[in-house]
Design an enzyme around this catalytic site. Structure first.
Site, PDB file in Angstrom:
ATOM      1  N   ARG A 211       0.845  -1.204   0.000  1.00  0.00           N
ATOM      2  CA  ARG A 211       0.000   0.000   0.000  1.00  0.00           C
ATOM      3  C   ARG A 211       0.874   1.244   0.000  1.00  0.00           C
ATOM      4  O   ARG A 211       0.605   2.218  -0.707  1.00  0.00           O
ATOM      5  CB  ARG A 211      -0.903   0.023   1.231  1.00  0.00           C
ATOM      6  CG  ARG A 211      -1.950  -1.060   1.224  1.00  0.00           C
ATOM      7  CD  ARG A 211      -2.913  -0.895   2.413  1.00  0.00           C
ATOM      8  NE  ARG A 211      -3.760  -2.072   2.500  1.00  0.00           N
ATOM      9  CZ  ARG A 211      -3.661  -3.008   3.433  1.00  0.00           C
ATOM     10  NH1 ARG A 211      -2.786  -2.889   4.411  1.00  0.00           N
ATOM     11  NH2 ARG A 211      -4.454  -4.047   3.405  1.00  0.00           N
ATOM     12  N   PHE A 227     -11.974  -4.224  -5.429  1.00  0.00           N
ATOM     13  CA  PHE A 227     -11.881  -5.158  -4.296  1.00  0.00           C
ATOM     14  C   PHE A 227     -11.234  -4.424  -3.108  1.00  0.00           C
ATOM     15  O   PHE A 227     -10.220  -4.849  -2.572  1.00  0.00           O
ATOM     16  CB  PHE A 227     -11.065  -6.414  -4.675  1.00  0.00           C
ATOM     17  CG  PHE A 227     -11.486  -7.045  -5.975  1.00  0.00           C
ATOM     18  CD1 PHE A 227     -12.571  -7.911  -6.018  1.00  0.00           C
ATOM     19  CD2 PHE A 227     -10.828  -6.752  -7.162  1.00  0.00           C
ATOM     20  CE1 PHE A 227     -12.978  -8.493  -7.219  1.00  0.00           C
ATOM     21  CE2 PHE A 227     -11.228  -7.322  -8.364  1.00  0.00           C
ATOM     22  CZ  PHE A 227     -12.294  -8.192  -8.397  1.00  0.00           C
ATOM     23  N   ASP A 298      -7.076  -6.213  -6.395  1.00  0.00           N
ATOM     24  CA  ASP A 298      -6.677  -7.085  -5.270  1.00  0.00           C
ATOM     25  C   ASP A 298      -7.824  -8.041  -4.956  1.00  0.00           C
ATOM     26  O   ASP A 298      -8.450  -7.955  -3.897  1.00  0.00           O
ATOM     27  CB  ASP A 298      -6.319  -6.219  -4.047  1.00  0.00           C
ATOM     28  CG  ASP A 298      -5.767  -7.052  -2.896  1.00  0.00           C
ATOM     29  OD1 ASP A 298      -5.354  -8.205  -3.127  1.00  0.00           O
ATOM     30  OD2 ASP A 298      -5.736  -6.543  -1.759  1.00  0.00           O
ATOM     31  N   CYS A 338      -3.691 -13.568  -4.502  1.00  0.00           N
ATOM     32  CA  CYS A 338      -3.372 -14.184  -3.209  1.00  0.00           C
ATOM     33  C   CYS A 338      -3.637 -15.685  -3.260  1.00  0.00           C
ATOM     34  O   CYS A 338      -3.771 -16.337  -2.233  1.00  0.00           O
ATOM     35  CB  CYS A 338      -4.159 -13.521  -2.087  1.00  0.00           C
ATOM     36  SG  CYS A 338      -5.928 -13.629  -2.302  1.00  0.00           S
TER      37      CYS A 338
HETATM   38  N1  SAH Z   1      -7.491  -4.557  -1.098  1.00  0.00           N
HETATM   39  C1  SAH Z   1      -8.048  -4.897   0.189  1.00  0.00           C
HETATM   40  C2  SAH Z   1      -8.209  -6.388   0.384  1.00  0.00           C
HETATM   41  C3  SAH Z   1      -9.058  -7.062  -0.655  1.00  0.00           C
HETATM   42  S1  SAH Z   1      -9.657  -8.623  -0.172  1.00  0.00           S
HETATM   43  C4  SAH Z   1      -7.201  -4.288   1.297  1.00  0.00           C
HETATM   44  O1  SAH Z   1      -6.170  -3.664   1.006  1.00  0.00           O
HETATM   45  O2  SAH Z   1      -7.569  -4.422   2.453  1.00  0.00           O
HETATM   46  C5  SAH Z   1     -10.786  -8.985  -1.443  1.00  0.00           C
HETATM   47  C6  SAH Z   1     -12.083  -8.208  -1.405  1.00  0.00           C
HETATM   48  O3  SAH Z   1     -12.834  -8.610  -2.549  1.00  0.00           O
HETATM   49  C7  SAH Z   1     -12.968  -8.467  -0.216  1.00  0.00           C
HETATM   50  O4  SAH Z   1     -13.240  -7.249   0.431  1.00  0.00           O
HETATM   51  C8  SAH Z   1     -14.272  -9.050  -0.783  1.00  0.00           C
HETATM   52  O5  SAH Z   1     -15.428  -8.531  -0.151  1.00  0.00           O
HETATM   53  C9  SAH Z   1     -14.216  -8.587  -2.209  1.00  0.00           C
HETATM   54  N2  SAH Z   1     -14.894  -9.434  -3.194  1.00  0.00           N
HETATM   55  C10 SAH Z   1     -14.991 -10.776  -3.215  1.00  0.00           C
HETATM   56  N3  SAH Z   1     -15.600 -11.184  -4.336  1.00  0.00           N
HETATM   57  C11 SAH Z   1     -15.893 -10.072  -5.051  1.00  0.00           C
HETATM   58  C12 SAH Z   1     -16.515  -9.832  -6.303  1.00  0.00           C
HETATM   59  N4  SAH Z   1     -16.932 -10.842  -7.085  1.00  0.00           N
HETATM   60  N5  SAH Z   1     -16.643  -8.564  -6.724  1.00  0.00           N
HETATM   61  C13 SAH Z   1     -16.205  -7.532  -5.970  1.00  0.00           C
HETATM   62  N6  SAH Z   1     -15.621  -7.708  -4.766  1.00  0.00           N
HETATM   63  C14 SAH Z   1     -15.450  -8.950  -4.323  1.00  0.00           C
END
Ligand code: SAH
Length: 394
Positions: A211, A227, A298, A338
């Site tokens: 980040r 995400f 992400d 991940c």
């Molecule tokens: N970038 C974030 C972590 C992302 S984790 C950070 O820095 O904290 C992945 C995220 O994707 C989660 O919040 C989850 O709610 C979301 N997610 C899961 N499936 C998804 C989808 N199909 N479309 C959009 N978001 C999604």
């Protein structure tokens, strides 16, 4: 001591210190072993290989913790392993009492099946192995003694609990119970973290350094944070990076509520939040002619098993192509995976394919992994799960 005898020609990975002995490698068991018991692993010739903990209910029948025949797996062993892991976080400078850090990263710290995260003065403990779950009273008391934590919360991962035959429940474990989210500092930003209900143990600590580094590429940019969860990258972009504006998208309304609260905590007023499915949102942004100077991807884990890698790579390919469709020429693409089963090389070639299909020249500026409080163990490359590529697309 109960002895686990390996099949002929099966000892090599364990001499190389891989800590997972699958049931398929085992010839026979000499003696009685209850789940969670200490057992010795022997070659088919009867030679000591390693010592570990047994679980008849898991495909990982034995998890290995020491290769030294003279070292017992007793209370002082576990205490020593925990103390070593904690000492290393202090060495890293991850000991700000208002901050957060992963104190124990399972195999990476020689503690297969145990994850411990510190959020300010609270600990979130995840036992991903039955042998760790049965030792929780000892582990938690060592942790409290070593950290002075005010309270400890237990979190479980449903799939893993089933695979390991665990009967742990999420919730407060000891100390003072939390009556809501708590606040942590990361890279000077304030984040509210919900230890009881948040995803994972509450926050994606593995992306901490990414980040900060990402923020350095985003000055005055219009950024799309796909995400976004609780706004980790969005806030870094807006506050640390000086982005012009950020659109943050997630499919979870709960996550977005956390993210909005976090934006308020940091007086970040140029982040707009949108609830939506990732692929669909990218498609409609592209169709609406929206363009961004930077896109952060992400997504959640796409490949949960080795068999799912091919489909996962296709999904990553498609996702990255959609991101490129809304990315201005010369824009920054920060793309992550991940999925532990998707290798760094696979991910790189996925990106090569996306460049070819979109006829964009993609420059890779930085290839990164998880922060160093998530050590990758050379003898267990399953611990290398996070890929974060910072790229520029001409
Ligand atoms: N970038 C974030 C972590 C992302 S984790 C950070 O820095 O904290 C992945 C995220 O994707 C989660 O919040 C989850 O709610 C979301 N997610 C899961 N499936 C998804 C989808 N199909 N479309 C959009 N978001 C999604």
């Amino acid at each position: 001591m109960t002895r686990i005898i390996l099949k002929p020609h099966k000892a090599r990975p364990f001499y190389a210190r891989h800590p997972w002995v699958l049931d398929s490698a085992i010839e026979r068991i000499e003696g009685q072993a209850a789940d969670g018991d200490v057992v010795d692993l022997l070659s088919d010739k009867g030679k000591f290989v390693a010592r570990g903990l047994y679980n008849s209910r898991s495909r990982i029948r034995v998890r290995l913790y020491t290769w030294n025949a003279a070292e017992p797996l007793d209370d002082s062993f576990w205490r020593g392993r925990l103390a070593t892991a904690l000492q290393f976080r202090r060495q890293l400078g991850y000991d700000d009492p208002r901050g957060a850090a992963r104190l124990v990263f399972s195999e990476g710290d020689g503690l297969s099946g145990l994850i411990v995260d510190r959020y300010a003065d609270y600990l979130a403990v995840q036992a991903n192995a039955l042998a760790m779950a049965v030792r929780l009273p000892l582990i938690v008391s060592c942790l409290v003694e070593l950290t002075g934590a005010r309270g400890v919360v237990v979190r479980t991962e449903r799939g893993i609990s089933r695979a390991e035959g665990l009967e742990l429940r999420d919730g407060p474990y000891c100390g003072q119970a939390l009556d809501g989210p708590l606040e942590i500092l990361e890279n000077g930003l304030r984040y509210s973290v919900d230890l009881a209900e948040g995803q994972k143990t509450g926050f994606y600590l593995d992306q901490r350094e990414n980040r900060k580094i990402a923020a350095g590429y985003l000055r005055a940019y219009r950024v799309l944070d796909m995400f976004c969860y609780s706004g980790g990258f969005s806030l870094a972009a807006s506050v640390l990076g000086g982005a012009k504006e950020v659109l943050a998208v997630d499919s979870s309304a709960k996550a977005l509520a956390l993210a909005e609260a976090n934006a308020r905590l940091n007086s970040a007023t140029n982040i707009r939040f949108q609830c939506g499915e990732g692929f669909e949102t990218l498609e409609s942004l592209a169709a609406a002619g929206e363009r961004f100077d930077a896109v952060i991807l992400d997504p959640p884990k796409f490949a949960r098993t080795r068999g799912a890698v091919k489909d996962a790579l296709q999904a990553y390919h498609w996702l990255n192509r959609l991101a490129l469709a809304v990315l201005e020429p010369g824009g920054i693409l920060i793309t992550c995976s991940c999925s532990g089963h998707v290798s760094r090389e696979d991910f790189l070639y996925m990106l090569v394919g996306a460049a070819r299909q979109t006829r964009r020249d993609i420059q890779i500026l930085d290839t990164r992994g998880a922060a160093p409080d998530h050590p990758v163990l050379c003898s267990c490359l399953e611990s290398e799960y996070l890929k974060c590529f910072i790229c520029r697309a001409l």
